[in-house]
Scaffold this motif. Structure first.
Motif: not given
Length: 963
Positions: A303-305, A309-310, A333-334, A431-433
């Motif tokens: 989710a962060l990725a 930049g998704g 994020h592979p 996600v923030m963690r």
């Protein structure tokens, strides 16, 4: 979901090593309740340790067979990289009861397709066939599992080693940024870590390996107790079990295999590394080590990725692409079995230094910290992942692959519900963690790929050298391995015959026509709850024939229609689409502009409202126009760094002639795109977007009566007269010449050989029959061209030929990427095969193969929604009769050797062809000159260079190839 588990006694499953096997019992059975997201299956474990997973799906008369071995490049060691991938190639080279090069032939003549793949953690081999060919597929897979090594000869070994080198050359060494992954891996992971090299391996390791090393690798890892056999499709589980026991049950258990355990990489500082490449755009890639797949933090890192930049809503897109600082910027994020990596990649424009790019990446991360994670971020991410999981169930092969992966890595084929659950459970706090845990203040590998001669633009000077300190080679247990063949009670050398022919299900379809002339064709497909729509607006790049000075306008118009509309910004549109789990994509090609729509059935109304917005209310904003025009110009300039693109552009110019719009790429030229104004785009849209030249294909979980009322918004689309140009296409070639384009230091040469035919597409006439004739020349894997250049000579990773016409005649083209040293020899072999086929024609055995293969392959053609959509698109585009597939079958059954021979003689004018070669001139030109053709040098745009023509003696005769 209903789940039944049966526990087998340890004595039954785990102690019967190399002993006669008894009847295997069911371990687990999972069924679907209602429409829950579950893949039903039965799971068995044979006494020799082989796991069998069977999924019954009777919607189409096909079967997919997958054998996954839990061995990839992560089971290799320093100095012996590339073994797993190398062995993937060797497993197609015959076994005790399957002759050399027969594996592809047997599956193809059975109407099937096959391949294999290797990654860091597993190797799999798979076939999709008509369901009556199941036993033949199992016989083939069991033979190479249990009877391979005596068939592994030194000659086969050398040829496949050359093929793997060619694959590396084509996909890594000769491709822009192709070595980026290799440079990241060796600097991210410690020396000796099984992820510190790529699956393809190093050339020097491939050079030093010998055939006995490879055999030992097989004995250690390719055993039934390290494999999962997954079978899905129109099958009966009890029958599958009986056949599996028959063919696999006697194969001895191999050495025990345990899960690899390695520490996570720890970086004590930011590692700056760089390398030079033949690219236009520099590249900055920042890579942080993260977690393996299925780790609890994998989903929030994904989710962060996505947020960073998704897509077009991401911070990277906003700060780099939309700000016109980069042509591309993304994050991904592979994650694989032992480790993951969060990668941030930016391709800035050529005038940018990478230190400023890195600084903006870091400011973007700081912006994310301040901005935080929104409810929309989470809603978009979870909806998109759900749609992706559902889409993965659209084919039997997709479901089988999912079951095989879950079993291989988790020992639980039924992980799909948990997979969906863990992605739906991601929260803003999660996600923030993970951002704070894995990114903020953490060290990374920072890779710069810089254009030739520009080392000064790197982000920072290289500051890291790989250290071998502390490395200890693992003991994988190769000593004392022995090859023990199975002992059977039946004659294994007898190839199984097919079962009863399955009933072929050509999609039944309906048609309609709206009052404004828009034609609609559709079919129901209720296997998954989705709808696919394909709009095809005729004209596309061909319309530039009306104003060639503005070539590229169709692509620019389509790109702008993917941007803001009159009511929504691009960001708002993408937010709405992603929260629906939908996509709407508009692209231009040579003959049309396509609008592809994917939607969950439950969200179709909301998705179509956004389709209406994009189609009828594009904003054509000046700021979007300037940005996209700049990107298109940069991409045109970048084409000069890519050998494949250079070869295709030059070949098309030579085939069609400079006065034909087809000789100009869809993207246009620098000059033509520079001339395009925003008013030109608006005029192009106003003049050529019309329902009168539009077809719509609808495939999905919806009836005709339900979907047509949803299309009433299309009735507002006013028709206008549009005439698509039909430029003359017949260009005569007076004699065969070689056209050479220099690609300095290219590891491979790209070859294109052909001419422009006078045949438009037809489904049941000469064009169709000519395609049948080409199948054995260069259409099948075991065609003459591919078997010669790849399997016999080891010159290439793959070679092929084909005819490609549409409403207007298209070219015949034979092509390959070949190792540079074999460029002239490859040209000779191409000409030799075409000459021989033209003169002597097809053999009786080859004709029988064509009829068997193509006579059964239709069973595979209509399975997924997208396959059905393309099938129906062709029906409506060419106004084909409903029974055209039956007519094709009748032609195929009745075609004779004499007819094929006559076609080959007519359609292979060896003395009137274009031979285009892109490669390292310094290395390949002398050999090409010795072939005796007139040689003309071209620049990278396909234009003749001054004083470039060389004429030598008569052309080399067929068969005069040099090693």
């Amino acid at each position: 979901m209903k789940k039944i588990t049966v526990y087998l006694s340890a004595a039954l499953v785990w102690t019967m090593v190399n002993a006669a096997y008894s009847q295997t019992k069911l371990v687990e059975k999972v069924t679907r309740q209602g429409k829950e997201l579950v893949i039903p299956y039965e799971k068995y474990v044979l006494p020799n340790g082989l796991t069998l997973v069977v999924h019954e799906d009777h919607s189409d008369p096909i079967v997919h067979v997958d054998v996954t071995y839990h061995v990839g490049s992560a089971r290799e060691e320093i100095g012996k990289s590339g073994f797993a991938h190398f062995f993937e190639h060797m497993m197609f080279q015959g076994s005790d009861h399957v002759a050399d090069d027969e594996h592809f032939k047997i599956v193809t003549e059975s109407g099937g397709t096959l391949n294999g793949s290797t990654n860091r953690d597993r190797t799999n081999y798979y076939e999709t066939l008509p369901s009556n060919q199941l036993e033949r597929a199992l016989w083939l897979e069991a033979d190479r599992m249990g009877f391979l090594l005596d068939a592994v000869t030194q000659k086969k070994f050398e040829i496949q080693r050359a093929t793997v080198k060619n694959e590396r050359g084509q996909n890594y060494d000769n491709r822009p940024y192709g070595l980026a992954g290799e440079n990241v891996a060796k600097n991210l992971f410690p020396y000796g870590h099984p992820y510190s090299w790529l699956t393809i391996g190093y050339i020097e390791d491939l050079n030093r390996v010998n055939v006995n090393d490879l055999k030992n690798f097989f004995l250690r890892w390719y055993s039934p107790n390290n494999a999962v056999l997954t079978i899905g499709g129109d099958v009966n589980a009890k029958q599958v079990l009986a056949l599996t026991e028959k063919y696999f049950g006697s194969i001895p258990r191999g050495p025990e295999v345990t899960k690899t355990q390695v520490p996570s990489p720890v970086l004590d500082k930011d590692r700056y590394v760089s390398y030079e490449d033949n690219v236009r755009f520099p590249m900055l890639q920042i890579v942080f080590p993260t977690v393996p797949t299925y780790h609890p933090d994998e989903a929030p890192l994904d989710a962060l990725a996505e947020i960073l930049g998704g897509g077009k809503n991401s911070l990277f897109y906003k700060n780099f692409v939309k700000a016109q600082l980069a042509v591309q910027a993304n994050a991904s994020h592979p994650a694989t079995e032992l480790a993951g990596q969060l990668a941030m990649t930016v391709l800035p424009f050529p005038d940018k230094r990478l230190d400023s790019t890195e600084a903006l990446v870091r400011r973007t991360l700081a912006e994310f910290e301040k901005r935080g994670v929104t409810d929309d971020d989470i809603a978009q991410f979870t909806a998109t992942r759900e749609a992706q999981l559902i889409d993965g169930l659209s084919s039997v092969s997709g479901k089988v692959s999912q079951l095989a992966a879950f079993q291989t890595y988790l020992n639980n084929p039924n992980y799909l519900p948990q997979e969906l659950k863990r992605y739906k459970a991601v929260t803003k706090a999660d996600v923030m963690r993970v951002y704070n845990q894995y990114v903020k203040g953490k060290n990374a590998v920072i890779l710069t790929v810089y254009p030739k001669g520009k080392p000064e633009i790197v982000a920072k000077p290289d500051n890291y050298t790989v250290s071998t300190a502390g490395y200890k080679a693992p003991d994988y247990g190769y000593n004392g391995l022995a090859y023990t063949k199975p002992k059977d009670t039946f004659e294994r050398k007898t190839k199984p015959g097919p079962g009863p022919n399955p009933t072929l299900k050509v999609p039944p379809f309906w048609t309609d026509k709206l009052p404004n002339g828009l034609k609609v064709i559709g079919t129901k497909n209720d296997e998954i709850p989705t709808v696919t729509m394909l709009f095809s607006i005729k004209g596309g790049h061909l319309l530039s024939a009306n104003d060639p000075a503005k070539a590229g306008i169709a692509q620019l118009t389509a790109a702008l229609m993917n941007e803001a509309t009159q009511h929504y910004s691009n960001e708002q549109l993408n937010t709405k689409l992603e929260k629906l789990g939908s996509s709407v994509d508009i692209r231009a090609n040579t003959e049309e502009i396509n609008v592809s729509v994917e939607s969950l059935t439950r969200n179709l109304d909301s998705t179509l409202a956004l389709v209406e917005e994009k189609l009828f209310r594009p904003k054509f904003a000046p700021e979007d126009f300037e940005r996209l025009k700049k990107q298109q110009l940069e991409l045109i300039a970048n084409q000069g760094t890519q050998p494949v693109v250079i070869a295709n552009k030059a070949y098309n110019k030579l085939i069609y002639g400079t006065d034909n719009i087809r000789s100009v790429p869809v993207s246009g030229t620098t000059k033509s795109v520079e001339a395009i104004t925003l008013d030109d785009v608006k005029a192009f849209y106003a003049k050529y977007f019309s329902p009168s030249v539009t077809n719509l294909v609808i495939v999905g979980d919806i009836e005709q009566a339900a979907v047509l009322p949803k299309l009433t918004f299309l009735n507002k689309w006013a028709a206008k007269p549009v005439t698509v140009p039909t430029a003359a296409v017949t260009r005569k070639i007076d004699k065969t010449r070689i056209y050479l384009i220099d690609k300095e230091k290219a590891a491979q040469s790209e070859i294109r050989i052909g001419y422009l035919t006078d045949m438009p597409y037809d489904a049941t006439g000469e064009y169709y029959k000519t395609g049948l004739a080409n199948y054995m020349l260069g259409g099948a894997f075991n065609s003459r061209i591919n078997m010669n250049l790849r399997e016999d000579k080891g010159y290439t990773y793959g070679a092929r030929s084909g005819f490609s016409s549409t409403h207007t005649p298209g070219p015949f083209t034979a092509q390959a990427g070949v190792k540079a040293a074999a460029t002239d020899s490859s040209v000779v072999e191409f000409i030799k095969e075409m000459t021989n086929y033209s003169k002597a024609g097809i053999t009786d055995q080859e004709l029988a193969f064509v009829k068997s293969s193509l006579g059964q392959v239709d069973a595979l053609r209509y399975e997924t929604s997208l396959q059905k959509a393309y099938f129906l698109g062709r029906v409506i585009d060419y106004d084909l009769p409903r029974n055209f597939t039956e007519q094709q079958s009748e032609i195929l059954r009745g075609i004779t050797k004499a007819q094929i021979d006559a076609i080959a003689k007519k359609r292979l004018p060896i003395n009137n062809m274009v031979i285009t070669v892109v490669g390292n001139k310094e290395l390949i030109k002398p050999g090409l000159e010795r072939l005796g053709y007139e040689l003309v040098e071209l620049d990278k745009d396909g234009n003749p260079m001054a004083a470039s023509t060389t004429t030598t003696a008569a052309p080399a005769r067929a068969g005069s190839s040099k090693p």
